[in-house]
Scaffold this active site. Structure first.
Site, PDB file in Angstrom:
ATOM      1  N   TYR A 172       1.041  -1.551   0.023  1.00 18.90           N
ATOM      2  CA  TYR A 172       0.069  -0.290   0.050  1.00 18.90           C
ATOM      3  C   TYR A 172       0.748   1.466   0.045  1.00 18.90           C
ATOM      4  O   TYR A 172       1.889   1.123  -0.092  1.00 18.90           O
ATOM      5  CB  TYR A 172      -0.807   0.364   1.402  1.00 18.90           C
ATOM      6  CG  TYR A 172      -1.917  -0.290   0.763  1.00 18.90           C
ATOM      7  CD1 TYR A 172      -3.126  -0.118  -0.052  1.00 18.90           C
ATOM      8  CD2 TYR A 172      -1.889  -1.900   1.503  1.00 18.90           C
ATOM      9  CE1 TYR A 172      -4.530  -1.043   0.294  1.00 18.90           C
ATOM     10  CE2 TYR A 172      -3.206  -3.203   0.995  1.00 18.90           C
ATOM     11  CZ  TYR A 172      -4.205  -2.267   0.666  1.00 18.90           C
ATOM     12  OH  TYR A 172      -4.974  -3.264   0.343  1.00 18.90           O
ATOM     13  N   ARG A 220      -0.113  -1.895  10.786  1.00 18.87           N
ATOM     14  CA  ARG A 220      -0.433  -3.352   9.195  1.00 18.87           C
ATOM     15  C   ARG A 220       1.129  -3.339   9.433  1.00 18.87           C
ATOM     16  O   ARG A 220       1.909  -1.743   8.199  1.00 18.87           O
ATOM     17  CB  ARG A 220      -1.579  -3.413   8.903  1.00 18.87           C
ATOM     18  CG  ARG A 220      -1.198  -4.247   8.397  1.00 18.87           C
ATOM     19  CD  ARG A 220      -2.663  -5.555   9.007  1.00 18.87           C
ATOM     20  NE  ARG A 220      -2.855  -6.845   8.953  1.00 18.87           N
ATOM     21  CZ  ARG A 220      -2.582  -7.724   8.361  1.00 18.87           C
ATOM     22  NH1 ARG A 220      -3.980  -6.889   8.032  1.00 18.87           N
ATOM     23  NH2 ARG A 220      -2.581  -9.148   8.428  1.00 18.87           N
ATOM     24  N   ARG A 332     -10.342 -14.627   7.321  1.00 20.90           N
ATOM     25  CA  ARG A 332     -11.582 -15.107   7.706  1.00 20.90           C
ATOM     26  C   ARG A 332     -11.856 -16.258   8.267  1.00 20.90           C
ATOM     27  O   ARG A 332     -13.456 -16.199   8.442  1.00 20.90           O
ATOM     28  CB  ARG A 332     -11.098 -16.119   5.706  1.00 20.90           C
ATOM     29  CG  ARG A 332     -10.345 -14.786   5.170  1.00 20.90           C
ATOM     30  CD  ARG A 332      -9.182 -15.637   4.278  1.00 20.90           C
ATOM     31  NE  ARG A 332      -8.479 -15.862   4.166  1.00 20.90           N
ATOM     32  CZ  ARG A 332      -7.213 -16.254   3.596  1.00 20.90           C
ATOM     33  NH1 ARG A 332      -7.963 -16.468   1.981  1.00 20.90           N
ATOM     34  NH2 ARG A 332      -6.294 -16.249   4.428  1.00 20.90           N
ATOM     35  N   CYS A 362     -15.949 -13.606  -0.008  1.00 24.81           N
ATOM     36  CA  CYS A 362     -14.912 -12.633   0.957  1.00 24.81           C
ATOM     37  C   CYS A 362     -14.393 -11.465   0.203  1.00 24.81           C
ATOM     38  O   CYS A 362     -14.622 -10.295  -0.789  1.00 24.81           O
ATOM     39  CB  CYS A 362     -14.138 -12.357   1.816  1.00 24.81           C
ATOM     40  SG  CYS A 362     -12.977 -13.907   1.785  1.00 24.81           S
ATOM     41  N   ALA A 412     -24.648 -28.869  -1.207  1.00 25.79           N
ATOM     42  CA  ALA A 412     -26.141 -28.051  -0.911  1.00 25.79           C
ATOM     43  C   ALA A 412     -27.220 -29.077  -0.246  1.00 25.79           C
ATOM     44  O   ALA A 412     -27.663 -28.580   0.999  1.00 25.79           O
ATOM     45  CB  ALA A 412     -26.233 -28.119  -2.481  1.00 25.79           C
TER      46      ALA A 412
HETATM   47  C1  LIG Z   1     -12.492  -9.518   2.344  1.00 25.21           C
HETATM   48  C2  LIG Z   1     -10.953  -9.178   2.819  1.00 25.21           C
HETATM   49  C3  LIG Z   1     -10.662  -7.753   3.113  1.00 25.21           C
HETATM   50  C4  LIG Z   1      -9.635  -7.178   3.749  1.00 25.21           C
HETATM   51  N1  LIG Z   1      -9.526  -5.816   4.615  1.00 25.21           N
HETATM   52  C5  LIG Z   1      -7.662  -5.611   4.815  1.00 25.21           C
HETATM   53  C6  LIG Z   1      -7.570  -4.398   4.977  1.00 25.21           C
HETATM   54  O1  LIG Z   1      -9.312  -3.882   4.918  1.00 25.21           O
HETATM   55  N2  LIG Z   1      -6.726  -4.575   5.445  1.00 25.21           N
HETATM   56  C7  LIG Z   1      -5.722  -4.859   5.833  1.00 25.21           C
HETATM   57  O2  LIG Z   1      -4.824  -4.400   6.538  1.00 25.21           O
HETATM   58  N3  LIG Z   1      -6.321  -5.879   5.629  1.00 25.21           N
HETATM   59  C8  LIG Z   1      -7.415  -6.757   4.915  1.00 25.21           C
HETATM   60  N4  LIG Z   1      -6.929  -7.892   4.899  1.00 25.21           N
HETATM   61  C9  LIG Z   1      -5.803  -8.734   4.849  1.00 25.21           C
HETATM   62  C10 LIG Z   1      -6.930 -10.281   6.394  1.00 25.21           C
HETATM   63  O3  LIG Z   1      -6.385  -9.027   7.056  1.00 25.21           O
HETATM   64  C11 LIG Z   1      -5.831 -10.714   7.068  1.00 25.21           C
HETATM   65  O4  LIG Z   1      -4.375 -10.295   6.887  1.00 25.21           O
HETATM   66  C12 LIG Z   1      -5.277 -12.087   5.391  1.00 25.21           C
HETATM   67  O5  LIG Z   1      -7.388 -12.031   5.300  1.00 25.21           O
HETATM   68  C13 LIG Z   1      -5.067 -13.167   5.692  1.00 25.21           C
HETATM   69  O6  LIG Z   1      -5.581 -13.565   7.043  1.00 25.21           O
HETATM   70  P1  LIG Z   1      -6.935 -14.546   7.140  1.00 25.21           P
HETATM   71  O7  LIG Z   1      -6.317 -15.728   6.834  1.00 25.21           O
HETATM   72  O8  LIG Z   1      -7.004 -14.962   8.800  1.00 25.21           O
HETATM   73  O9  LIG Z   1      -8.545 -14.653   6.598  1.00 25.21           O
HETATM   74  C14 LIG Z   1      -8.372  -8.394   4.386  1.00 25.21           C
HETATM   75  C15 LIG Z   1      -8.632  -9.377   3.819  1.00 25.21           C
HETATM   76  C16 LIG Z   1      -9.899 -10.029   3.749  1.00 25.21           C
HETATM   77  C17 LIG Z   1     -10.359 -11.641   3.014  1.00 25.21           C
HETATM   78  S1  SF4 Z   2     -15.601 -16.738   1.542  1.00 22.26           S
HETATM   79 FE1  SF4 Z   2     -14.065 -18.981   1.529  1.00 22.26          FE
HETATM   80  S2  SF4 Z   2     -12.043 -17.672   2.427  1.00 22.26           S
HETATM   81 FE2  SF4 Z   2     -13.000 -16.012   1.998  1.00 22.26          FE
HETATM   82  S3  SF4 Z   2     -14.141 -16.783   4.891  1.00 22.26           S
HETATM   83 FE3  SF4 Z   2     -15.508 -17.658   3.982  1.00 22.26          FE
HETATM   84  S4  SF4 Z   2     -14.486 -19.696   2.842  1.00 22.26           S
HETATM   85 FE4  SF4 Z   2     -13.045 -18.225   4.018  1.00 22.26          FE
END
Ligand SMILES: Cc1cc2nc3c(=O)[nH]c(=O)nc-3n(C[C@H](O)[C@H](O)[C@H](O)COP(=O)(O)O)c2cc1C
Ligand code: SF4
Length: 679
Positions: A172, A220, A332, A362, A412
């Site tokens: 970013y 971050r 997620r 998502c 489903a």
């Molecule tokens: C839908 C979505 C939106 C995200 N928006 C942001 C955000 O606004 N700011 C940010 O720092 N990371 C954002 N991320 C990254 C998440 O904070 C996180 O680091 C990433 O999903 C990996 O973690 P997880 O495997 O637990 O989902 C986003 C991720 C997803 C899936």
């Molecule tokens: S849409 Fe897929 S990646 Fe996103 S939170 Fe749900 S299972 Fe996880």
């Protein structure tokens, strides 16, 4: 009491105590239904977060709220209404003992889909590298610093417990400022590391001045960039030269950010050029960032969060005990199941619906346009339609208890059965084979789809827990329909077959068979069909030492609606890394003597400016190529099984899942869920 005493111990960020070590990672929630133009959350937006606080999460870090005023909401659009509107979120989260930080974003620089957005230097845009984003002026930088302070002050006035700066992370804008490869400035914001860090340093100092030294400010942060160059990521384990930030520089940067005043580092890896690190798809190893974050933590004394496919409480508990991290971050997983923390606390891990890292509901969704509102779509989850619909999609008791048949025990069918049973209906689930899971069983058979297999187990357990009457090895015949008030037809779909010459050979096999048997290795393989399944099979077989060629009739592979950039880019990089040959605009003519004859058509292609790429244009060429193949794997889609449906079609008969139209898991689950809410 939980088995995870470290995970459920308190931690301090600055002066703020968090009740446990579980943080919800920021995920952008900026659709008009969820975020107001002043950057605060609507009731629906706030209730989405409050649901996760209620589920036991210790720290909620909200998705980014944009800083620069423009067409998106901004935290400085109207600080008075912002303060007023955010109180509902704060009170709601505090009620459950959670703390709330909001994430404020300087946005994207060259990682914006809008090449007009400012970057540290004139740099090729990530999405359209033929265009450069312009260099940001010093006046703009100063203005951003002021706005960050004003935004943080508004957050503090609203009772929010802390702020997170977005982001020296993921490529970013602020990350681009700190990385030499992206920052070519010659003024006080470029050149030496001190200069490159000046912008995030001034931000934290301005916030502390406006909000007081003890107001927590997190940042971050990406430990490594994992980037080989513009638009080129480095795969896990790949030998590469770092284009962005490496661990040596990262440790210095982290220390300097701490010295500047930051109270926490919220960490993972990557940039937009290597987007599968900050947004790990299913192909990424679980907890893919943990060891890198642990290495970084040695350089600082402020708390460090680690995120990225990190949903293993035992691993997190041990990592905290070992001093590798201070908090586990989950994004997620908390969309798929908002109650994870409470379920861990109660030792109910089997009840957790696991995120499968697909991104369909998502990450990919929040960038899609909703034509009804003309805004972006809401964040949600492929597996959990109630995510961000907490006030709308609730499973409520049915007014009239009915006798329901569900025909087909795939995902489903099980989803419809689960929701109907929870609503109080008496459900018989007919499955003609001896096992529940349907076509998702082969789909989940890849070595890298352990979470998908867990999802099948979760559904099987749900059938027991909700007392669905499962009838295995039982065919539903059309006369059975008369016994029920409602019938769900979830009879799935059948793989399409090809009648190509030579395809009656036993060496020609279909995707489901190949996935179920897992018996191909050390061979030449031609895969017919470069969709998601075809490309995933290519990856799987390449890992098993096969020499793989994909034959795709369209001009591109992976024409998958709603596939996220992170998943797409990673599969493309994997295909390159394993030297999988991709033949586009190609069709198979025959299979004979261990060779596939492929008709490849090449067209005249213009350059990136849509002008001639050569002096003399080449026209259309058709060439037949012979590719050695010990095995041919066909993956060319599915056709819906609607025979039963047509035989019993009536108002009380509902067609769901692949039987309705073959699509992804999200379509299957959402269709089943919403239909089952209505009967
Ligand atoms: C839908 C979505 C939106 C995200 N928006 C942001 C955000 O606004 N700011 C940010 O720092 N990371 C954002 N991320 C990254 C998440 O904070 C996180 O680091 C990433 O999903 C990996 O973690 P997880 O495997 O637990 O989902 C986003 C991720 C997803 C899936
Ligand atoms: S849409 Fe897929 S990646 Fe996103 S939170 Fe749900 S299972 Fe996880």
């Amino acid at each position: 009491m939980s088995s995870y005493s470290n995970l459920f111990s308190p931690v301090k960020i600055g002066n703020v105590e968090i009740k446990n070590r579980i943080a919800m990672m920021p995920m952008g929630v900026f659709s008009p239904r969820l975020m107001n133009q002043d950057g605060s959350y609507t009731k629906d937006g706030a209730d989405y977060y409050i649901e996760r606080a209620k589920g036991g999460t210790g720290l909620i870090i909200t998705g980014l709220v944009p800083l620069p005023p423009g067409h998106l909401p901004s935290i400085v659009n109207n600080v008075e209404t912002y303060v007023e509107n955010q109180r509902y979120l704060v009170d709601g989260c505090h009620k459950y003992g959670a703390k709330v930080f909001i994430q404020i974003s300087a946005l994207s620089g060259r990682s914006s889909t809008n090449p007009a957005d400012p970057a540290p230097s004139a740099l090729p845009n990530v999405f359209d590298p033929s265009q450069n984003n312009r260099e940001m002026t010093v006046e703009e930088i100063h203005k951003y610093v002021e706005m960050f302070a004003a935004g943080a002050k508004a957050a503090k006035d609203a009772g929010i417990d802390g702020v997170e700066i977005h982001a020296v992370h993921e490529g970013y804008l602020l990350d681009q400022f700190t990385i030499a490869a992206f920052n070519h400035r010659t003024d006080e914001y470029g050149g030496s590391l001190e200069n490159r860090l000046r912008f995030p340093t001034e931000i934290v100092q301005a916030i502390k001045k406006a909000c007081g030294e003890d107001y927590p400010v997190s940042v971050r942060y990406s430990v490594y960039s994992k980037t080989k160059g513009f638009n080129r990521g480095a795969l896990p384990g790949e030998d590469y030269e770092e284009f962005g930030r490496d661990i040596e520089e990262s440790k210095i940067v982290a220390r300097k950010l701490q010295e500047a005043g930051y109270d926490m580092l919220d960490c993972d890896n990557g940039t937009y050029d290597a987007w599968y690190w900050p947004h790990p798809p299913v192909y990424m190893p679980a907890a893919c960032n943990l060891e890198d974050v642990a290495e970084l933590r040695k350089a600082v004394t402020i708390p460090v969060i680690c995120a990225g496919r990190f949903d293993d409480p035992a691993l997190a508990d041990q990592a905290i005990a070992d001093g590798k991290i201070d908090m586990m971050g989950m994004g997620r997983p908390l969309l798929a199941d908002p109650d994870m923390a409470n379920k861990w606390m109660e030792d109910r891990e089997d009840d957790i619906r696991p995120c499968i890292s697909c991104h369909f509901g998502c990450l990919a969704r929040i960038f899609q346009i909703d034509y009804a509102t003309r805004g972006t779509k809401d964040i949600s989850c492929a597996l959990n339609p109630r995510c961000a619909m907490e006030n709308h999609y609730n499973i409520t008791p049915a007014q009239k208890k009915k006798k329901v048949a569900v025909v087909g025990g795939g995902i489903a069918g099980m989803e419809a059965a689960r929701v109907c049973a929870l609503r109080g209906h008496a459900v018989d689930l007919y499955e003609k084979t001896g096992v529940l899971g349907g076509v998702f069983i082969p789909a989940a058979a890849f070595s890298f789809k352990e979470h998908d297999r867990r999802l099948i187990e979760w559904y099987r357990k749900q059938m027991k827990d909700t007392e669905v009457n499962v009838l295995l090895n039982t065919e539903f015949v059309k006369e059975d329909a008369a016994k029920y008030d409602e019938v769900f037809v979830a009879t799935g779909a059948t793989e399409n077959k090809l009648k190509t010459q030579g395809f009656d050979s036993p060496q020609v096999r279909y995707a489901v068979d190949v996935l179920m048997n897992q018996d191909i290795h050390d061979q030449n393989v031609v895969i017919v069909g470069g969709g998601l399944t075809g490309c995933e099979i290519a990856y799987d077989l390449a890992m098993k030492n096969c020499k793989v060629t994909i034959v795709e009739q369209l001009p591109e592979i992976l024409n998958v609606e709603g596939l996220a950039k992170a998943n797409y880019d990673m599969l493309r990089d994997i295909i390159d890394y394993y030297d999988v040959k991709v033949m586009k605009n190609s069709t198979v003519e025959k299979y004979e003597d261990g060779k596939v004859s492929v008709l490849e058509t090449t067209y005249n292609t213009p350059n990136i400016n849509e002008r001639a790429i050569t002096i003399s244009l080449q026209g259309i060429h058709k060439i037949v190529k012979e590719i050695p193949a010990d095995t041919v794997v066909v993956s060319v889609g599915y056709t819906e099984n609607q025979e039963l449906y047509h035989a019993i079609q009536a108002e009380n008969v509902h067609l769901i899942g692949d039987a309705d139209h073959p699509a992804n898991l999200m379509a299957a689950i959402w269709g089943a869920y919403t239909t089952a809410l209505e009967v």
